[in-house]
Scaffold this motif. Structure first.
Motif, short mmCIF file in Angstrom:
data_model
loop_
_atom_site.label_atom_id
_atom_site.label_comp_id
_atom_site.label_asym_id
_atom_site.label_seq_id
_atom_site.Cartn_x
_atom_site.Cartn_y
_atom_site.Cartn_z
N CYS A 1 33.70 42.40 26.16
CA CYS A 1 33.60 42.76 27.58
C CYS A 1 34.93 43.29 28.04
CB CYS A 1 33.23 41.53 28.42
SG CYS A 1 31.63 40.86 27.96
N ASN B 1 42.03 46.31 31.31
CA ASN B 1 42.63 45.00 31.52
C ASN B 1 43.40 44.59 30.26
OD1 ASN B 1 43.13 42.48 32.72
ND2 ASN B 1 41.34 41.59 31.67
N SER C 1 31.13 47.31 29.56
CA SER C 1 31.85 47.21 30.82
C SER C 1 30.91 47.41 31.98
CB SER C 1 32.96 48.26 30.90
OG SER C 1 33.74 48.06 32.06
N MET C 2 31.12 46.63 33.01
CA MET C 2 30.40 46.88 34.26
C MET C 2 31.39 47.50 35.23
SD MET C 2 28.44 44.29 36.81
CE MET C 2 29.71 43.88 37.98
N GLY D 1 29.99 45.03 44.54
CA GLY D 1 30.24 43.84 45.34
C GLY D 1 29.92 42.54 44.62
N ASP E 1 30.35 39.21 42.73
CA ASP E 1 31.44 38.27 42.50
C ASP E 1 31.35 37.77 41.06
OD1 ASP E 1 29.39 36.47 42.49
OD2 ASP E 1 30.11 35.26 44.15
N CYS F 1 36.02 38.06 25.53
CA CYS F 1 36.48 38.43 26.86
C CYS F 1 37.98 38.24 26.90
CB CYS F 1 35.87 37.50 27.92
SG CYS F 1 34.16 37.87 28.31
N GLN G 1 41.62 36.53 31.48
CA GLN G 1 41.33 36.79 32.89
C GLN G 1 41.56 38.27 33.16
OE1 GLN G 1 44.75 34.27 33.75
NE2 GLN G 1 45.21 35.63 35.46
N ASP H 1 43.27 41.76 38.09
CA ASP H 1 43.07 41.96 39.54
C ASP H 1 42.34 40.78 40.17
OD1 ASP H 1 40.75 42.64 38.19
OD2 ASP H 1 40.21 44.28 39.54
N GLY H 2 41.19 40.42 39.62
CA GLY H 2 40.44 39.30 40.18
C GLY H 2 41.07 37.96 39.84
N THR I 1 40.34 35.37 38.20
CA THR I 1 39.67 34.08 38.29
C THR I 1 39.48 33.39 36.95
OG1 THR I 1 37.45 34.96 38.03
CG2 THR I 1 38.33 34.89 40.26
N GLY J 1 34.20 34.99 31.65
CA GLY J 1 33.94 34.61 30.26
C GLY J 1 33.11 33.33 30.17
N VAL K 1 35.95 37.24 48.95
CA VAL K 1 37.39 37.09 49.09
C VAL K 1 37.75 37.23 50.56
CG1 VAL K 1 39.63 38.03 48.44
CG2 VAL K 1 37.75 38.02 46.78
C1 LIG Z 1 33.64 46.11 46.08
C2 LIG Z 1 34.03 44.80 45.45
C3 LIG Z 1 33.80 43.63 46.14
C4 LIG Z 1 34.11 42.41 45.58
N1 LIG Z 1 33.83 41.29 46.26
C5 LIG Z 1 34.06 40.08 45.69
C6 LIG Z 1 33.70 38.91 46.31
O1 LIG Z 1 33.19 38.94 47.43
N2 LIG Z 1 33.92 37.72 45.71
C7 LIG Z 1 34.50 37.67 44.46
O2 LIG Z 1 34.68 36.57 43.94
N3 LIG Z 1 34.91 38.78 43.85
C8 LIG Z 1 34.68 39.99 44.43
N4 LIG Z 1 35.05 41.12 43.79
C9 LIG Z 1 35.76 41.02 42.56
C10 LIG Z 1 34.88 41.19 41.35
O3 LIG Z 1 33.59 40.82 41.57
C11 LIG Z 1 35.50 40.40 40.26
O4 LIG Z 1 36.59 41.18 39.89
C12 LIG Z 1 34.59 40.22 39.09
O5 LIG Z 1 33.60 39.29 39.43
C13 LIG Z 1 35.31 39.72 37.85
O6 LIG Z 1 36.08 38.59 38.17
P1 LIG Z 1 37.59 38.56 37.74
O7 LIG Z 1 38.17 39.87 38.05
O8 LIG Z 1 38.23 37.37 38.30
O9 LIG Z 1 37.45 38.45 36.18
P2 LIG Z 1 37.87 37.29 35.20
O10 LIG Z 1 36.88 36.24 35.20
O11 LIG Z 1 39.30 36.93 35.44
O12 LIG Z 1 37.74 38.15 33.89
C14 LIG Z 1 37.75 37.56 32.59
C15 LIG Z 1 37.18 38.51 31.61
O13 LIG Z 1 35.83 38.77 31.91
C16 LIG Z 1 35.48 40.09 31.51
N5 LIG Z 1 35.07 40.84 32.69
C17 LIG Z 1 35.29 40.58 33.98
N6 LIG Z 1 34.73 41.52 34.76
C18 LIG Z 1 34.14 42.40 33.94
C19 LIG Z 1 33.39 43.60 34.13
N7 LIG Z 1 33.16 44.09 35.34
N8 LIG Z 1 32.92 44.26 33.06
C20 LIG Z 1 33.15 43.79 31.80
N9 LIG Z 1 33.86 42.67 31.57
C21 LIG Z 1 34.35 41.98 32.61
C22 LIG Z 1 36.73 40.69 30.91
O14 LIG Z 1 36.72 40.47 29.52
C23 LIG Z 1 37.82 39.86 31.57
O15 LIG Z 1 39.01 39.85 30.81
C24 LIG Z 1 34.74 42.36 44.32
C25 LIG Z 1 35.01 43.56 43.64
C26 LIG Z 1 34.66 44.76 44.18
C27 LIG Z 1 34.97 46.01 43.43
#
Ligand SMILES: Cc1cc2nc3c(=O)[nH]c(=O)nc-3n(C[C@H](O)[C@H](O)[C@H](O)COP(=O)(O)OP(=O)(O)OC[C@H]3O[C@@H](n4cnc5c(N)ncnc54)[C@H](O)[C@@H]3O)c2cc1C
Ligand SMILES: Cc1cc2nc3c(=O)[nH]c(=O)nc-3n(C[C@H](O)[C@H](O)[C@H](O)COP(=O)(O)OP(=O)(O)OC[C@H]3O[C@@H](n4cnc5c(N)ncnc54)[C@H](O)[C@@H]3O)c2cc1C
Lengths: 270, 432
Positions: free
Chosen positions: A7, A36, A61-62, A92, A94, A120, A123, A126-127, A129, A133, A231
């Motif tokens: 991912c 990432n 990737s999403m 949008g 999460d 995965c 983390q 940017d997000g 969290t 994974g 967020v």
């Molecule tokens: C318009 C918009 C609105 C959003 N609103 C919210 C919100 O309201 N609440 C919220 O919690 N977040 C929100 N987000 C953030 C987004 O949903 C998170 O970035 C996403 O859920 C992944 O979480 P993380 O970045 O913390 O990933 P982590 O959990 O830190 O990622 C760990 C691993 O997961 C895999 N991974 C994560 N995302 C993806 C992906 N998209 N595709 C493939 N692999 C992936 C990767 O291997 C990554 O290294 C928003 C983003 C956008 C663009």
């Protein structure tokens, strides 16, 4: 032979991201997107296992259509194929909805050829969290191995994998059953310098795109609708004020310390 | 087995991308190598992008390309220590279609232009340096990149590597080494400012842009110019001078930029801005005489690598785009004949001679040498003009005729009437 899925997430280059102090949101406009950094190590790990045990690596990737670029990067590093999950209905999402959608895609891949390993990053930068994974592992019922800093080996007969997990001050060596999901840290490996033929192949590759209709999804569990969290604010924590160092002989220093503690009413004066 | 393409383009700047885009559209298999992380990531241009030559490559580009502001006003400032003599032209015709010029941030624009080439079918390989040319029987047959399995064979190689043109030298088209009289060094800083502040300070309507070119004290009297360009929410501020002058004066370009930014006329425009980026780059300013041999067997040179820069008018990107386009057309004609030898690529030079590119360079061919030999234009005259203006505008009960006499006396004390007449005549000869 190992069937592997990595991912990968497109993230803004944090070196160039600023926080808008008025709205407390990330200023993403015009900031270049990169793969990432943790996910790059996840791709490398999967490709190394493929080189050792044989098999296939699918990068997943999403994201918006531009996320094609990080998928091409994964292809250049040695992934065999790439799938982009792109649909307005995903916007949008999460971490709950994201892991739901990614898990559904992995299930679809699994129906073609059973998946042994999912990778995965630890983390996303940017997000941040680190929930996606584990979320995927839980939904798929896969063994969950987080913070992986070394892969000792895979036993294809016994269907087991042994890894080392990075803990604060030690390593934990654990063995788990396949299929498994690994989240990886950067210590796991050195990234390769891709060869030219690999880059040319990546540039030429067609990337499969799946929309929500290609997956078995409950519309109420994706996108904003499927996202119970939002967020509210992003901010840098205030810097902690530096402590005070009391110099001098232990006895004297202790006396000064006690006086100060009394003065600030942390301990009572006797 | 090395990979095979019909055309390899080295460098994804405007010159290389114009060539690649034009070729890809015609169905040619083309691969572009870019050393930077992305096209434009290493670019330092101010910069002003001109509408007409860009449209020749991508019609209607201004509807989609990432541009900063259309330029509605151009100002020229002659700086002295604490004063400036200013001249400008503002025209609202430039504010709307079809536009004349735009400010751009090349890191964004080049990426967009590269996307167009890729969409047309070109392959773009970033972060890959072309280290050498492959030769066979005295003709170029491909390139060697710095990656494993890095050879690529091609019918033609287009060298679009910019000012630091090592491969053009290796191809034997240009003498080796650096000629300090043919290269300018430029440094540029991007300073973030809120858009309302920019529009207020530069007297602009929403979204519109202006450029300021600065001479005289702006370069400490050296041959060169400084510039301030308005972007959407930042300013590009830079200064470029001939390398030879810098070496002679033992100055470094960073000090020049700081000197410029501290000038009272400039300081107030930048106040409160946050520095975001700082970069330096070379500009080939050798002019017509320095233009190398532009083609050989299986090889063509375009853009800055071919020294196609008009320093007098700060034009470079348009010459780069146009040369890329003309090179592509030459290749397409050679492709019809199935022969990419020198004789079939020679029409490229003729096409450049017939276009504004070499016509303009020819017009100013003596300029660089002339100003280098006649530093008074940058050192003496700005001060004289400024003092004349100060004298004339200071109201102190001295009768105007007496003031004029005093001004004339001061000027002729610094430079004789005969010398001034000669200066003006020779300036007209070089620039007119
Ligand atoms: C318009 C918009 C609105 C959003 N609103 C919210 C919100 O309201 N609440 C919220 O919690 N977040 C929100 N987000 C953030 C987004 O949903 C998170 O970035 C996403 O859920 C992944 O979480 P993380 O970045 O913390 O990933 P982590 O959990 O830190 O990622 C760990 C691993 O997961 C895999 N991974 C994560 N995302 C993806 C992906 N998209 N595709 C493939 N692999 C992936 C990767 O291997 C990554 O290294 C928003 C983003 C956008 C663009
Ligand atoms: C400070 C400054 C201000 C300027 N202002 C203006 C202006 O306002 N208007 C204007 O029209 N012009 C301006 N110019 C000039 C303009 O930037 C150039 O003329 C123009 O960029 C030339 O385009 P090019 O494609 O030939 O070269 P470049 O834009 O320099 O592109 C060359 C590319 O090749 C890559 N490359 C080089 N060697 C290799 C290799 N061996 N392998 C792979 N890749 C390689 C480089 O990374 C680069 O991306 C300015 C220049 C400077 C420095």
């Amino acid at each position: 032979m190992l069937q592997m899925v990595v991912c990968v997430k497109q993230v803004p280059d944090t070196a160039e991201v600023r926080i808008n102090p008025r709205t407390n949101t990330l200023v993403r406009a015009g900031v270049p997107a990169i793969l990432n950094p943790y996910d790059a190590h996840a791709v490398e790990a999967a490709v190394q296992l493929k080189e050792k045990y044989g098999g296939q690596v699918t990068a997943l990737s999403m994201g918006p259509p531009q996320a094609e670029e990080v998928l091409r990067r994964a292809l250049g590093m040695g992934a065999d194929r790439a799938i982009l999950l792109s649909d307005r209905a995903f916007a949008g999402s999460d971490t709950l909805a994201t892991s739901y959608i990614l898990a559904a895609a992995i299930r679809a891949i699994d129906r073609e050829t059973p998946v042994d390993l999912v990778f995965c990053g630890k983390q996303a930068i940017d997000g941040d969290t680190a929930q996606v994974g584990p979320g995927i592992a839980a939904r798929l019922g896969f063994t969950q191995l987080t913070y992986v800093m070394a892969i000792d080996g895979v036993d294809l007969e016994k269907r087991q994998i042994q890894v080392q997990r990075k803990l604060e001050d030690k390593r934990e060596v654990i063995r788990g059953r396949l299929p498994a999901l690994l989240t990886v840290v950067k210590d796991l490996n050195e990234l390769r310098y891709a060869s030219l033929p690999a880059l040319i192949r990546a540039a030429r590759a067609t990337i499969t795109t799946w929309s929500k209709d290609d997956l078995d999804l409950d519309p109420a569990s994706i996108g904003l609708k499927g996202s119970p969290t939002s967020v509210r604010r992003i901010f840098a924590p205030p810097a902690r004020p530096g402590g005070e160092l009391i110099p001098g002989e232990p006895r004297q220093a202790a006396a000064i310390l006690v006086a100060k503690l009394v003065q600030t009413k942390i301990i009572a004066d006797k | 087995m090395a990979e095979r393409f019909e055309v390899v383009v080295v460098g994804a700047g405007p010159a290389g991308l114009a060539a690649a885009l034009t070729l890809a559209r015609a169905g040619v298999e083309v691969i572009v190598f870019e050393r930077g992380e992305h096209p434009g990531s290493k670019n330092v241009m101010g910069g002003v992008l001109y509408r007409h030559p860009t449209e020749a490559v991508v019609p209607g580009f201004y509807h989609q390309a990432p541009l900063e502001r259309p330029v509605v006003e151009q100002r020229l400032w002659l700086l002295t220590g604490e004063a400036a003599l200013t001249l400008g032209y503002k025209d609202m015709v430039f504010a709307g279609e079809p536009f004349n010029a735009f400010t751009v941030l090349r890191a964004r624009f080049d990426r967009w232009l590269a996307d167009q080439a890729v969409a047309a079918g070109a392959l773009l390989i970033n972060e890959t340096v072309v280290e050498d040319l492959l030769w066979e029987n005295e003709r170029v047959v491909g390139v060697r990149t710095g990656r494993e399995g890095g050879d690529v064979r091609a019918e033609v190689v287009v060298l679009a590597e910019g000012a630091n043109s090592l491969l053009t030298q290796k191809a034997g088209l240009k003498p080796d080494g650096i000629n300090t009289n043919q290269l300018a060094v430029a440094v540029k800083e991007i300073i973030a400012l809120p858009r309302e502040k920019i529009e207020d300070r530069f007297n602009l309507e929403e979204g519109q842009g202006c450029t300021i070119e600065l001479l005289g004290e702006a370069t400490k009297g050296m041959l060169g110019t400084a510039f301030i360009y308005t972007n959407k929410d930042s300013l590009s501020v830079g200064v470029g001078v001939l390398l030879a002058s810098l070496v002679r004066r033992r100055l470094n370009p960073n000090d020049l930029l700081e000197h410029l930014k501290s000038h009272p006329m400039v300081r107030s425009l930048l106040a409160g801005g946050e520095s975001k980026e700082y970069q330096g780059h070379l500009i080939p300013e050798g002019g017509y005489q320095a233009v190398p041999k532009l083609y050989g067997n299986g090889v063509l040179v375009v853009g800055d690598a071919a020294m196609l820069v008009n320093g007098v008018h700060r034009e470079g990107s348009n010459l780069a785009l146009t040369s890329g386009l003309l090179a592509a057309r030459t290749i397409l004609a050679a492709r019809e004949k199935g022969d990419y030898s020198e004789a079939n690529l020679a029409p490229y030079r003729r096409a450049l001679e017939e276009s504004f590119v070499l016509k303009d360079l020819k017009k100013y061919q003596g300029a660089s040498f002339f100003f280098d030999q006649n530093p008074q234009f940058f050192t003496l005259y700005p001060g004289l003009l400024s003092r004349a203006a100060r004298e004339f505008l200071t109201v102190d009960n001295v009768p105007k005729r007496a003031k004029q006499k005093r001004i004339l006396r001061e000027i002729t004390a610094a430079r004789s009437r005969f010398q001034i007449a000669r200066d003006l005549y020779s300036l007209w000869r070089v620039m007119g």
